[in-house]
Design an enzyme around this catalytic site. Structure first.
Site, PDB file in Angstrom:
ATOM      1  N   LYS A  68       0.844  -1.198   0.000  1.00 46.24           N
ATOM      2  CA  LYS A  68       0.000   0.000   0.000  1.00 46.24           C
ATOM      3  C   LYS A  68       0.876   1.244   0.000  1.00 46.24           C
ATOM      4  O   LYS A  68       1.956   1.237   0.581  1.00 46.24           O
ATOM      5  CB  LYS A  68      -0.853   0.032   1.277  1.00 46.24           C
ATOM      6  CG  LYS A  68      -2.024  -0.916   1.310  1.00 46.24           C
ATOM      7  CD  LYS A  68      -2.792  -0.739   2.620  1.00 46.24           C
ATOM      8  CE  LYS A  68      -3.911  -1.741   2.770  1.00 46.24           C
ATOM      9  NZ  LYS A  68      -5.007  -1.582   1.814  1.00 46.24           N
ATOM     10  N   ARG A 114     -10.288 -11.449   1.965  1.00 46.08           N
ATOM     11  CA  ARG A 114     -11.138 -12.491   1.384  1.00 46.08           C
ATOM     12  C   ARG A 114     -10.435 -13.849   1.399  1.00 46.08           C
ATOM     13  O   ARG A 114     -11.085 -14.889   1.447  1.00 46.08           O
ATOM     14  CB  ARG A 114     -11.567 -12.076  -0.039  1.00 46.08           C
ATOM     15  CG  ARG A 114     -10.424 -11.897  -0.993  1.00 46.08           C
ATOM     16  CD  ARG A 114     -10.814 -11.101  -2.236  1.00 46.08           C
ATOM     17  NE  ARG A 114     -10.933  -9.666  -1.948  1.00 46.08           N
ATOM     18  CZ  ARG A 114     -11.310  -8.759  -2.844  1.00 46.08           C
ATOM     19  NH1 ARG A 114     -11.622  -9.122  -4.073  1.00 46.08           N
ATOM     20  NH2 ARG A 114     -11.392  -7.478  -2.511  1.00 46.08           N
TER      21      ARG A 114
HETATM   22  N1  BES Z   1      -8.064  -3.774   4.661  1.00 44.43           N
HETATM   23  C1  BES Z   1      -8.260  -3.311   3.339  1.00 44.43           C
HETATM   24  C2  BES Z   1      -9.562  -2.540   3.155  1.00 44.43           C
HETATM   25  C3  BES Z   1      -9.677  -1.239   3.916  1.00 44.43           C
HETATM   26  C4  BES Z   1      -9.319  -0.057   3.310  1.00 44.43           C
HETATM   27  C5  BES Z   1     -10.179  -1.218   5.195  1.00 44.43           C
HETATM   28  C6  BES Z   1      -9.429   1.134   4.007  1.00 44.43           C
HETATM   29  C7  BES Z   1     -10.308  -0.024   5.900  1.00 44.43           C
HETATM   30  C8  BES Z   1      -9.930   1.149   5.293  1.00 44.43           C
HETATM   31  C9  BES Z   1      -8.287  -4.498   2.374  1.00 44.43           C
HETATM   32  O1  BES Z   1      -7.500  -5.569   2.722  1.00 44.43           O
HETATM   33  C10 BES Z   1      -7.765  -4.011   1.068  1.00 44.43           C
HETATM   34  O2  BES Z   1      -6.627  -3.678   0.996  1.00 44.43           O
HETATM   35  N2  BES Z   1      -8.642  -3.993   0.063  1.00 44.43           N
HETATM   36  C11 BES Z   1      -8.257  -3.569  -1.252  1.00 44.43           C
HETATM   37  C12 BES Z   1      -8.826  -4.562  -2.234  1.00 44.43           C
HETATM   38  C13 BES Z   1      -8.318  -4.374  -3.623  1.00 44.43           C
HETATM   39  C14 BES Z   1      -6.841  -4.694  -3.708  1.00 44.43           C
HETATM   40  C15 BES Z   1      -9.110  -5.272  -4.543  1.00 44.43           C
HETATM   41  C16 BES Z   1      -8.852  -2.185  -1.457  1.00 44.43           C
HETATM   42  O3  BES Z   1      -9.962  -1.926  -0.999  1.00 44.43           O
HETATM   43  O4  BES Z   1      -8.177  -1.359  -2.065  1.00 44.43           O
HETATM   44 MN    MN Z   2      -5.484  -5.359   2.009  1.00 45.52          MN
END
Ligand code: BES
Ligand code: MN
Ligand code: ZN
Length: 503
Positions: free
Chosen positions: A272, A355
């Site tokens: 990230k 997931r």
């Molecule tokens: N934990 C994150 C989602 C999240 C984002 C929770 C902001 C709380 C605040 C999750 O694991 C994630 O990174 N999701 C990605 C999915 C994508 C790579 C398909 C996302 O939402 O960007």
């Molecule tokens: Mn994630």
């Protein structure tokens, strides 16, 4: 915070602050300062607050609006009490009294007032070293002025302490960062909860055991971190073995609560950007909520009313906990993993890790716990926040009767959500060229839905609700009612309410 009940307003010397919960457009019964109130902008609208110094001999008097009398609810009282208590906390006051209106049932009102008081006063001060901050910002004594039904109100207060302590536990776990908590912290918390109730047991599986069960999807997320994965299963079995009213099996219902429990989500090798990583200690909020619910179950397990409400219901808490980190051991984009139900998944983005852990959690719930009802809670997608903002969770279900029951039970708890479509045709976006599934849907559109649809591939016959709490798990905006800044404990109260319902 000590709580007591008074039958009339305290003498001016007894409290530092007096507060009235006021209906919109109604005359104040107790207050001689009608004129003063008329001159202010305060109307008694829901959420409104007016503070006046040196009134009627009290140092501070606070009026908190409840909205129109005909629309009054326990939730509005809970939030009004929370606002009043938050104000008192911000002013370093240690004693206050709140005058409670006559409407609504005394017992429910008592628990709402206590939940409001405790959660309005909630602060996470563990890492503040300044003794002043730690010592003074605590309310010592709150008195509720109640004109009738004092006995029942008191019963409600005691019950409210239990509910609030479940929410506070969830908040504490989420607020505490990954420098100080890891998967073992969740194990310790689960064991502590179980040790105070004969009805709750805990099983913890380590990497080896999970491997034997075929949890390749879950373990692929844990691989990059030095924090060992812990697959935690809590089991509440009721003392009364009567059938639940609508029991699915001869033994009643088996309900599994699956909580996403990523101690920190760096994104893994699909790292990230740093701003997106700042809050990622919250990625175990789903698991924290499940532990908060189990704390309540443990404290109520010897309560006869509770035993009656949960008769015949077995409740499981499942936390597939681990940390998502990049390293030489980490899962690579393009790797293929096999989940416990045999399905293969091409991991194209290691940041879509929730997931992957939930997939094995869901299969475990159905195959090993034999759950006929599953609710999962997960800070799953940024897309859900784009869709619904910070106030609302997104709820997906494969069963309308179940989701409607949940909606009904959640109404007065303050856990707000919006029903989202489990649009199965989007499954085709999740098909891999070389494995059964891939873990991202190609493109950003409908990201909360594609995630939910992916999860549905790991639920066979169970009635299932998936709740994406990425938005409401953590609050950065100004406080609102029982919600301060930081972790909210979303779901503890609504899930508890659902568990004691006659679903
Ligand atoms: N934990 C994150 C989602 C999240 C984002 C929770 C902001 C709380 C605040 C999750 O694991 C994630 O990174 N999701 C990605 C999915 C994508 C790579 C398909 C996302 O939402 O960007
Ligand atoms: Mn994630
Ligand atoms: Zn995540």
């Amino acid at each position: 915070m000590k709580a007591s009940i008074l039958s009339s307003t305290p003498a001016t010397k007894q409290v530092e602050m007096l507060s009235y919960l006021v209906y919109e457009g109604e005359k104040l019964l107790h207050n001689p300062s009608q004129e003063m109130l008329k001159r202010s902008d305060f109307t008694g609208a829901d959420g409104q607050i007016l503070t006046v110094d040196n009134l009627d001999g009290y140092d501070v008097v606070v009026f908190a609006g409840l909205g129109k009398k005909k629309n009054v609810s326990e939730l509005k009282m809970q939030n009004a009490v929370a606002s009043v208590v938050r104000f008192a906390t911000s002013k370093n006051l240690s004693t206050l009294a709140v005058v409670i209106p006559e409407e609504l049932s005394p017992e429910l009102k008592g628990s709402s007032c206590m939940v409001g008081a405790r959660l309005g006063a909630y602060q996470f001060l563990k890492y503040k070293t300044d003794e002043k901050t730690k010592q003074f910002k605590k309310i010592e004594q709150i008195s509720f002025v109640v004109s009738k039904g004092a006995e029942d109100f008191k019963k409600g207060l005691e019950f409210g302490i239990v509910l609030a302590s479940g929410v506070a536990l969830a908040r504490d776990l989420v607020n505490d960062p990954a420098s100080h908590t890891n998967t073992q912290t969740l194990v310790d918390t689960a064991n502590l909860i179980a040790s105070s109730s004969e009805n709750i047991s805990v099983t913890v599986m380590d990497e080896e055991q999970c491997k034997k069960l075929g949890m390749g999807s879950y373990l692929s997320v844990a691989r990059g971190s030095i924090v060992p994965p812990k697959f935690i299963v809590l089991h509440y079995s009721p003392s009364v073995s009567a059938k639940s009213p609508k029991g699915g099996s001869p033994f009643g219902r088996k309900i599994a609560l699956v909580g996403k429990s990523i101690m920190f989500d760096s994104g893994g090798l699909s790292l990230k950007p740093s701003e997106s990583m700042e809050d990622m200690k919250i990625d175990m909020s789903g698991g924290a909520t499940v532990l908060g619910v189990f704390k309540i179950l443990s404290e109520l397990s010897s309560n006869p009313d509770f035993a009656k409400a949960t008769a015949g219901k077995e409740i499981f808490g499942i936390l597939p906990s681990c940390e998502n980190m990049p390293s030489g051991h980490a899962t690579r984009p393009g790797d293929i993993v096999t989940a416990m139900n045999g399905k293969t998944i091409e991991v194209l983005n290691t940041d879509a890790e929730g997931r992957l852990t939930l997939a094995d959690g869901l299969v475990y719930a159905e195959k090993h716990c034999k759950a006929d009802v599953i609710i999962d809670l997960a800070t799953l997608t940024g897309a859900c926040m784009v869709a619904l903002g910070n106030d609302l969770a997104g709820l997906f279900s494969n069963d309308d009767e179940l989701s409607q029951s949940f909606e009904k039970e959640a109404k007065e708890t303050g856990d707000e959500f919006w029903k989202m479509p489990l649009h199965l045709p989007y499954l085709k976006k999740m098909k891999s060229d070389i494995a059964d599934l891939k873990n991202i849907g190609g493109g950003r559109y409908g990201g909360a839905i594609t995630a939910a649809v992916f999860l549905s591939e790991f639920v066979e016959k169970a009635k299932w609700i998936h709740i994406d709490i990425a938005g409401p798990a953590f609050r950065t905006e100004a406080p609102k009612g029982v919600l301060g800044k930081g972790a909210t404990g979303w779901g503890v109260l609504s899930i508890y309410q659902f568990l004691i319902s006659n679903y």
